[in-house]
Design a protein around this motif. Structure first.
Motif, mmCIF file in Angstrom:
data_model
loop_
_atom_site.group_PDB
_atom_site.id
_atom_site.type_symbol
_atom_site.label_atom_id
_atom_site.label_comp_id
_atom_site.label_asym_id
_atom_site.label_seq_id
_atom_site.Cartn_x
_atom_site.Cartn_y
_atom_site.Cartn_z
ATOM 1 N N VAL A 157 0.837 -1.202 0.000
ATOM 2 C CA VAL A 157 0.000 0.000 0.000
ATOM 3 C C VAL A 157 0.869 1.247 0.000
ATOM 4 O O VAL A 157 0.646 2.190 -0.768
ATOM 5 C CB VAL A 157 -0.953 0.002 1.218
ATOM 6 C CG1 VAL A 157 -1.598 1.383 1.395
ATOM 7 C CG2 VAL A 157 -2.036 -1.045 1.057
ATOM 8 N N ARG A 160 2.556 1.860 -3.371
ATOM 9 C CA ARG A 160 1.625 2.391 -4.367
ATOM 10 C C ARG A 160 1.253 3.842 -4.043
ATOM 11 O O ARG A 160 1.153 4.684 -4.953
ATOM 12 C CB ARG A 160 0.365 1.520 -4.411
ATOM 13 C CG ARG A 160 -0.511 1.760 -5.623
ATOM 14 C CD ARG A 160 -1.512 0.633 -5.785
ATOM 15 N NE ARG A 160 -2.360 0.809 -6.947
ATOM 16 C CZ ARG A 160 -2.009 0.533 -8.179
ATOM 17 N NH1 ARG A 160 -0.799 0.052 -8.415
ATOM 18 N NH2 ARG A 160 -2.850 0.715 -9.198
ATOM 19 N N ALA A 161 1.058 4.133 -2.768
ATOM 20 C CA ALA A 161 0.706 5.496 -2.360
ATOM 21 C C ALA A 161 1.863 6.454 -2.603
ATOM 22 O O ALA A 161 1.663 7.608 -3.000
ATOM 23 C CB ALA A 161 0.300 5.517 -0.886
ATOM 24 N N VAL A 171 -6.797 9.509 -7.621
ATOM 25 C CA VAL A 171 -6.565 8.316 -6.793
ATOM 26 C C VAL A 171 -7.881 7.896 -6.161
ATOM 27 O O VAL A 171 -8.652 8.741 -5.707
ATOM 28 C CB VAL A 171 -5.526 8.594 -5.696
ATOM 29 C CG1 VAL A 171 -5.344 7.368 -4.802
ATOM 30 C CG2 VAL A 171 -4.192 9.004 -6.302
ATOM 31 N N ILE A 173 -9.197 5.459 -3.132
ATOM 32 C CA ILE A 173 -8.819 4.644 -1.976
ATOM 33 C C ILE A 173 -10.050 3.867 -1.514
ATOM 34 O O ILE A 173 -11.094 4.456 -1.228
ATOM 35 C CB ILE A 173 -8.288 5.512 -0.820
ATOM 36 C CG1 ILE A 173 -7.097 6.348 -1.290
ATOM 37 C CG2 ILE A 173 -7.876 4.639 0.367
ATOM 38 C CD1 ILE A 173 -6.617 7.361 -0.269
ATOM 39 N N ILE A 312 -6.061 2.227 -4.702
ATOM 40 C CA ILE A 312 -5.336 1.714 -3.541
ATOM 41 C C ILE A 312 -6.347 1.065 -2.602
ATOM 42 O O ILE A 312 -7.289 1.723 -2.158
ATOM 43 C CB ILE A 312 -4.581 2.836 -2.804
ATOM 44 C CG1 ILE A 312 -3.582 3.519 -3.753
ATOM 45 C CG2 ILE A 312 -3.855 2.278 -1.574
ATOM 46 C CD1 ILE A 312 -2.883 4.716 -3.141
#
Length: 451
Positions: A157, A160-161, A171, A173, A312
């Motif tokens: 995570v 990727r963030a 993005v 989430i 994400i």
């Protein structure tokens, strides 16, 4: 530079001038150091790191002011330079500014003019220092390092963030309630190029449908009853920064159409206005629904794909149980400081109960639990036992995930029925009482078969 780092270096071959300026500045609470040549000035600046501003004479023997200016920029580039000369012309002033001087002043000068210039520069430096300090504090508070985890799931995570932080792409989430979606969104903002710019967040499910459009896009005075002044809206307020659309799945479908247009053109037209306003904004959306449910039920498919350039997924706490000890330790330390307690940890039985708990509320539930215990635990007690847990928990040891889901469903259905009874069947009022949109209310009523 920090506020205390503001010593003024006065450089001039005219000793009487230097002494007069020194006396003036000392009377006005400035620290002052002096030099009568270029080489001496370089020595003074190198020896004293608190020198934050230089009053530099342009015409001096051996090394003129422009040459010295260039050397200062090489060895102490952050230092502010004001050029001083008795032979001032417009061309000279322009040349000084081009070469990096902050300002230019001619002799003889009014002492108030000099003091005002110095005061403005000092205040600007202090403000810049505060902004820099705040940026560091925000990075520490909201950066990835502040998200407590040691699990492999969270490592992916973070990777990727981190990549998302260095991109301007939208993005999305996805994660259950309490997993830290907003914290991750702020970390992405703080670690990216838009750090220091606005971060505007809104829970799309908590704002009534009639208000959500004006909150997002703004309105002009007189656009509707009650619009007594202009309101810029969150998209405009987030210009150059980031807007965080939490619980985006609760947004009414008709409003999703308008949001899609904004995301396609990055322009917004406030209600009651005839012109569109161009935007430079980074969009981060979040939802506690699964990706499949978002695409099939909650979001227009075209909007989902516009938002979900980078997706994400935050895992629930039950899938990263190895983080539970780290989180417990973190929250105990935080709330020990807040409530002046000296708790060191949990008993074996208490830890076992927490470790095996399902945590439907995820990290937020664990945080609230630890805070509730430490707020009232006796000052002399240093261990949390099962007794404290039972006093603060409204759950019993789960027999399986099915039991947990049924219990939560019954609780949600009860809340819907209770709200409708209190509002005498008025669904709009019931939605307001529950803090959800009408679309969400109708969906829940249908899901549970509530009339």
């Amino acid at each position: 530079m920090s506020p205390e780092k503001f010593k003024v270096l006065v450089v001039d071959d005219d000793k009487e001038f230097v002494e007069a300026v020194k006396e003036l500045l000392l009377r006005n609470s400035y620290d002052v150091v002096t030099a009568y040549s270029g080489n001496e000035a370089l020595e003074r600046a190198s020896e004293d790191e608190r020198v934050g501003l230089v009053l530099l004479d342009l015409v001096m023997p051996l090394m003129d002011g422009f040459t010295l200016l260039e050397k200062f920029q090489e060895i102490i580039p952050e230092t502010t330079i004001i050029m001083v000369t008795g032979q001032g012309t417009v061309q000279t002033a322009v040349e000084a500014i081009k070469r990096g001087a902050k300002d230019f002043i001619t002799k003889p000068f009014d002492k108030d003019i000099l003091l005002n210039k110095l005061d403005m520069i000092r205040k600007a430096e202090e403000l810049e220092s505060k902004v820099s300090t705040l940026s560091v504090l925000l990075s520490e508070k909201y950066g990835f390092d502040n998200i407590i985890s040691g699990s492999k799931l969270m490592k992916s995570v973070f990777e990727r963030a981190s990549a998302a932080a260095h991109s301007n792409a939208p993005v999305f989430i996805v994660g259950e309630t309490g997993t830290g979606k907003e914290l991750l969104a702020k970390a992405i903002h703080i670690r990216g190029e838009r750090a220091g710019k606005p971060f505007m967040g809104i829970n799309c499910g908590a704002i009534p449908r009639d208000l959500l459009e004006s909150e997002l896009f703004g309105y002009r005075k007189g656009a509707f009853t009650g619009a007594v002044r202009d309101h810029e809206g969150l998209f405009a307020a987030a210009d150059k920064g980031t807007i965080f659309l939490d619980e985006i799945g609760e947004m009414p479908k008709e409003l999703q159409v308008r949001l899609l247009r904004v995301l396609e053109e990055y322009k917004v037209r406030p209600i009651g206005h005839t012109q569109e306003i161009s935007l430079d904004v980074r969009v981060i959306a979040a939802s506690n629904h699964s990706i499949e449910d978002l695409k099939k039920t909650y979001l227009r498919e075209d909007l989902f794909f516009r938002l979900a350039v980078i997706v994400i997924e935050l895992p629930p706490l039950r899938e990263r149980k190895g983080d539970i000890p780290l989180l417990i330790d973190h929250f105990i330390n935080r709330f020990n400081n807040k409530y002046s307690k000296k708790v060191k940890g949990l008993s074996e039985g208490a830890f076992s109960s927490l470790y095996n708990y399902h945590f439907p509320g995820n990290i937020r539930e664990l945080e609230n639990l630890i805070e509730g215990i430490l707020a009232v635990i006796p000052a002399g007690k240093n261990t949390i036992t099962e007794k404290e847990l039972k006093e603060h928990l409204l759950w019993q040891q789960p027999k399986g995930s099915e039991h947990q889901i049924l219990a939560l469903d019954r609780l949600e259905k009860f809340a819907l029925e209770q709200a409708l009874r209190e509002c005498k069947g008025n669904k709009s009022k019931a939605a307001d009482v529950l803090g959800i949109s009408r679309d969400t209310l109708y969906r829940k009523l249908k899901q549970y078969g509530v009339e």
